[in-house]
Write a protein that holds these residues in place. Structure first.
Motif, PDB file in Angstrom:
ATOM      1  N   LEU A 105       1.072  -1.455  -0.116  1.00 52.57           N
ATOM      2  CA  LEU A 105       0.022  -0.218   0.076  1.00 52.57           C
ATOM      3  C   LEU A 105       0.855   1.417  -0.474  1.00 52.57           C
ATOM      4  CD1 LEU A 105      -2.314  -0.739   2.218  1.00 52.57           C
ATOM      5  CD2 LEU A 105      -2.979  -1.390  -0.029  1.00 52.57           C
ATOM      6  N   GLU A 106       2.220   1.285   0.451  1.00 51.20           N
ATOM      7  CA  GLU A 106       3.323   2.249   0.606  1.00 51.20           C
ATOM      8  C   GLU A 106       2.786   3.524  -0.680  1.00 51.20           C
ATOM      9  OE1 GLU A 106       7.400   4.576   2.099  1.00 51.20           O
ATOM     10  OE2 GLU A 106       6.602   1.903   0.977  1.00 51.20           O
ATOM     11  N   PRO A 107       2.942   2.487  -2.289  1.00 48.34           N
ATOM     12  CA  PRO A 107       3.412   3.369  -3.275  1.00 48.34           C
ATOM     13  C   PRO A 107       1.575   4.751  -3.453  1.00 48.34           C
ATOM     14  CG  PRO A 107       3.698   1.217  -3.239  1.00 48.34           C
ATOM     15  CD  PRO A 107       3.255   1.150  -2.147  1.00 48.34           C
ATOM     16  N   GLU A 131       9.240  11.864   1.920  1.00 46.66           N
ATOM     17  CA  GLU A 131       9.421  11.124   3.237  1.00 46.66           C
ATOM     18  C   GLU A 131       9.258  12.003   4.434  1.00 46.66           C
ATOM     19  OE1 GLU A 131       9.983   8.323   2.823  1.00 46.66           O
ATOM     20  OE2 GLU A 131      10.460   8.158   0.065  1.00 46.66           O
ATOM     21  N   ASP A 132       9.035  13.368   4.146  1.00 43.59           N
ATOM     22  CA  ASP A 132       9.422  14.028   5.619  1.00 43.59           C
ATOM     23  C   ASP A 132       7.611  13.463   6.386  1.00 43.59           C
ATOM     24  OD1 ASP A 132      11.681  14.660   5.595  1.00 43.59           O
ATOM     25  OD2 ASP A 132      11.246  16.869   5.699  1.00 43.59           O
ATOM     26  N   LEU A 133       6.991  13.841   5.207  1.00 44.20           N
ATOM     27  CA  LEU A 133       5.330  13.601   5.365  1.00 44.20           C
ATOM     28  C   LEU A 133       4.653  11.555   5.755  1.00 44.20           C
ATOM     29  CD1 LEU A 133       2.785  14.894   2.423  1.00 44.20           C
ATOM     30  CD2 LEU A 133       3.122  15.860   5.399  1.00 44.20           C
ATOM     31  N   LEU A 134       6.199  11.287   5.363  1.00 41.28           N
ATOM     32  CA  LEU A 134       5.692   9.531   6.032  1.00 41.28           C
ATOM     33  C   LEU A 134       6.501   9.161   6.946  1.00 41.28           C
ATOM     34  CD1 LEU A 134       5.458   8.221   2.195  1.00 41.28           C
ATOM     35  CD2 LEU A 134       3.959   8.524   4.025  1.00 41.28           C
ATOM     36  N   GLN A 135       7.617   9.907   7.841  1.00 39.63           N
ATOM     37  CA  GLN A 135       8.695   9.959   8.740  1.00 39.63           C
ATOM     38  C   GLN A 135       7.667   8.898   9.633  1.00 39.63           C
ATOM     39  OE1 GLN A 135      10.383  13.309  10.567  1.00 39.63           O
ATOM     40  NE2 GLN A 135       8.169  14.220  10.756  1.00 39.63           N
ATOM     41  N   ASP A 136       6.421   9.111   9.972  1.00 38.79           N
ATOM     42  CA  ASP A 136       5.554   8.524  11.065  1.00 38.79           C
ATOM     43  C   ASP A 136       4.228   7.575  10.585  1.00 38.79           C
ATOM     44  OD1 ASP A 136       7.257   9.805  13.158  1.00 38.79           O
ATOM     45  OD2 ASP A 136       6.157  11.850  13.311  1.00 38.79           O
ATOM     46  N   GLY A 137       4.862   7.504   9.201  1.00 38.32           N
ATOM     47  CA  GLY A 137       3.349   6.102   8.472  1.00 38.32           C
ATOM     48  C   GLY A 137       3.229   4.963   8.727  1.00 38.32           C
ATOM     49  N   PHE A 138       4.402   4.633   8.934  1.00 39.15           N
ATOM     50  CA  PHE A 138       4.422   3.164   9.448  1.00 39.15           C
ATOM     51  C   PHE A 138       3.123   2.981  10.681  1.00 39.15           C
ATOM     52  CE2 PHE A 138       5.599  -1.276  11.294  1.00 39.15           C
ATOM     53  CZ  PHE A 138       5.377  -1.673  10.556  1.00 39.15           C
ATOM     54  N   LEU A 139       3.459   3.808  11.698  1.00 35.99           N
ATOM     55  CA  LEU A 139       3.215   3.842  12.731  1.00 35.99           C
ATOM     56  C   LEU A 139       2.080   4.212  12.408  1.00 35.99           C
ATOM     57  CD1 LEU A 139       5.834   5.163  14.998  1.00 35.99           C
ATOM     58  CD2 LEU A 139       5.702   2.909  14.976  1.00 35.99           C
ATOM     59  N   VAL A 140       1.431   5.369  12.087  1.00 37.49           N
ATOM     60  CA  VAL A 140       0.351   5.509  11.821  1.00 37.49           C
ATOM     61  C   VAL A 140      -0.921   4.332  11.440  1.00 37.49           C
ATOM     62  CG1 VAL A 140      -1.303   7.264  10.342  1.00 37.49           C
ATOM     63  CG2 VAL A 140       0.781   7.980  11.491  1.00 37.49           C
ATOM     64  N   PHE A 141      -0.150   3.647  10.139  1.00 41.41           N
ATOM     65  CA  PHE A 141      -0.557   2.366   9.471  1.00 41.41           C
ATOM     66  C   PHE A 141      -1.157   1.156  10.661  1.00 41.41           C
ATOM     67  CE2 PHE A 141       0.137  -1.271   7.093  1.00 41.41           C
ATOM     68  CZ  PHE A 141      -1.129  -1.004   6.339  1.00 41.41           C
ATOM     69  N   PHE A 159      -9.549   2.793   2.229  1.00 44.90           N
ATOM     70  CA  PHE A 159      -9.896   3.658   3.520  1.00 44.90           C
ATOM     71  C   PHE A 159      -8.675   3.741   3.778  1.00 44.90           C
ATOM     72  CE2 PHE A 159      -9.042   2.060   7.918  1.00 44.90           C
ATOM     73  CZ  PHE A 159      -9.902   2.564   8.554  1.00 44.90           C
ATOM     74  N   ILE A 160      -7.605   3.442   3.880  1.00 47.24           N
ATOM     75  CA  ILE A 160      -6.032   3.445   4.159  1.00 47.24           C
ATOM     76  C   ILE A 160      -5.557   5.290   3.821  1.00 47.24           C
ATOM     77  CG2 ILE A 160      -3.337   2.851   4.188  1.00 47.24           C
ATOM     78  CD1 ILE A 160      -5.407   1.539   6.449  1.00 47.24           C
ATOM     79  N   SER A 161      -5.962   4.955   2.431  1.00 47.73           N
ATOM     80  CA  SER A 161      -5.401   6.828   1.472  1.00 47.73           C
ATOM     81  C   SER A 161      -5.895   7.679   2.586  1.00 47.73           C
ATOM     82  CB  SER A 161      -5.859   6.401   0.125  1.00 47.73           C
ATOM     83  OG  SER A 161      -5.221   5.653  -0.416  1.00 47.73           O
ATOM     84  N   LEU A 162      -7.381   7.311   2.813  1.00 53.80           N
ATOM     85  CA  LEU A 162      -7.864   8.210   3.368  1.00 53.80           C
ATOM     86  C   LEU A 162      -8.161   8.674   4.664  1.00 53.80           C
ATOM     87  CD1 LEU A 162     -12.081   7.219   2.449  1.00 53.80           C
ATOM     88  CD2 LEU A 162     -10.880   9.306   1.626  1.00 53.80           C
ATOM     89  N   CYS A 163      -7.613   7.444   5.564  1.00 58.45           N
ATOM     90  CA  CYS A 163      -7.095   7.997   6.387  1.00 58.45           C
ATOM     91  C   CYS A 163      -5.717   8.680   6.605  1.00 58.45           C
ATOM     92  CB  CYS A 163      -6.454   6.553   7.634  1.00 58.45           C
ATOM     93  SG  CYS A 163      -7.868   5.215   8.264  1.00 58.45           S
ATOM     94  N   PHE A 164      -4.982   8.659   5.820  1.00 58.00           N
ATOM     95  CA  PHE A 164      -3.909   9.371   4.850  1.00 58.00           C
ATOM     96  C   PHE A 164      -4.020  10.419   4.668  1.00 58.00           C
ATOM     97  CE2 PHE A 164      -1.312   5.195   6.626  1.00 58.00           C
ATOM     98  CZ  PHE A 164       0.149   6.156   6.754  1.00 58.00           C
ATOM     99  N   ARG A 165      -4.967  10.328   4.050  1.00 57.20           N
ATOM    100  CA  ARG A 165      -4.853  12.366   3.594  1.00 57.20           C
ATOM    101  C   ARG A 165      -5.450  13.214   5.279  1.00 57.20           C
ATOM    102  NH1 ARG A 165      -9.001  15.402   1.809  1.00 57.20           N
ATOM    103  NH2 ARG A 165      -8.944  17.059   0.312  1.00 57.20           N
ATOM    104  N   ASN A 166      -6.600  12.505   5.504  1.00 55.12           N
ATOM    105  CA  ASN A 166      -6.075  13.282   7.016  1.00 55.12           C
ATOM    106  C   ASN A 166      -4.885  13.516   8.021  1.00 55.12           C
ATOM    107  OD1 ASN A 166      -8.897  13.583   6.538  1.00 55.12           O
ATOM    108  ND2 ASN A 166      -9.928  11.073   7.282  1.00 55.12           N
ATOM    109  N   TYR A 167      -4.238  11.987   7.999  1.00 59.59           N
ATOM    110  CA  TYR A 167      -3.004  12.609   8.653  1.00 59.59           C
ATOM    111  C   TYR A 167      -1.825  13.412   7.677  1.00 59.59           C
ATOM    112  CZ  TYR A 167       1.444  11.597  10.097  1.00 59.59           C
ATOM    113  OH  TYR A 167       3.010  11.660  10.211  1.00 59.59           O
TER     114      TYR A 167
END
Length: 266
Positions: A105-107, A131-141, A159-167
């Motif tokens: 899902l990361e791509p 990558e700055d936006l994703l530095q905590d990405g795995f924990l959020v995931f 679902f995950i894309s919407l969650c990350f959009r808000n993040y």
């Protein structure tokens, strides 16, 4: 090309006909942690109604081309990985499965970040620092994936894309607020052991002790603040140690920092 008038069951059967591709991808992602073929098929059968719902959506939208079926097949892989994650009792296996799910899902998550940055005209600000936006990405995931409910008929990628959009939006908002702070408004709360301003250090300590004495909850909030702002721990580490979410740690840090700023200005 598929016939737009076909039924969801026929699309699902077409996916099953390519079972080797699905099982091969899961085996490639999980290796020794992968399930046997019988277990994998049983997992699929338990979610067949969900896959048929997805197929019905494709038919309704007129998206039954080969690339659309391939996308649905990828969604099935994600769904089976989620099932393994949700049902495993082994922490080691859970870690292997969630890492594999993150890899698939990361791509899409990175693509979501790029689109949002471009839409908010901050691409030049972050630029190649996606990558700055994703530095905590795995924990959020890890936190969000536990909340996924297949029965609601939404693909986990959606679902995950919407969650990350808000993040991502929250990250950008915090970044924007930081830029708006002037030097006079900024209060450095990092404590240097060699700091000669003992009165300042004593005031900080008195405020923290007073807040911690109010309740056990406040004591934990102060503890989180100390670790993040005074002892150099990351928010992720503090959240893990205290059994709290990243958002909770961030909120504690900000609220206590605001309190100290007000006390030191008086």
């Amino acid at each position: 090309m598929n016939n737009p008038s076909e039924k969801p069951e026929s699309i699902v059967n077409e996916i099953v006909d390519d079972w080797a591709e699905i099982s091969g991808k899961i085996d490639g992602l999980l290796g020794d942690f992968g399930p046997g073929q019988d277990e994998l098929r049983a997992m699929f059968d338990s979610h067949r109604d969900v896959v048929e719902t997805w197929a019905a959506v494709l038919i309704k939208k007129g998206k039954t081309a080969d690339r659309d079926i391939a996308s649905l097949r990828s969604a099935v892989v994600d769904l089976l990985l989620f099932h393994l994650y949700a049902t495993s009792n082994s922490s080691t296996k859970k870690r292997a499965v969630v890492t594999a799910l993150w890899a698939t899902l990361e791509p899409a998550i990175k693509g979501s970040a790029e689109k949002l940055l471009a839409a908010t005209r901050r691409l030049s600000d972050f630029g190649d620092r996606i990558e700055d936006l994703l530095q905590d990405g795995f924990l959020v995931f890890e936190d969000k994936v536990q909340r996924f409910e297949p029965a609601k008929g939404v693909r986990i990628s959606t679902f995950i894309s919407l969650c990350f959009r808000n993040y991502f939006i929250n990250v950008l908002k915090r970044n924007s607020r930081k830029k708006q702070e002037t030097d006079s408004e900024h209060l450095d709360l990092e404590v240097d052991p060699q700091d000669h301003d003992r009165n300042r250090l004593k005031l900080i300590e008195d405020v923290l002790q007073n807040e911690a004495s109010r309740s056990s909850d406040m004591a934990q909030r102060v503890q989180a603040f100390r670790k993040c702002r005074m002892e150099g721990y990351t928010m992720e580490d503090v959240g893990s140690d205290l059994g709290r979410s990243l958002g909770w740690v961030h909120g504690c840090t900000k609220s206590i920092e605001k309190l100290l700023r007000e006390e030191l200005r008086d």
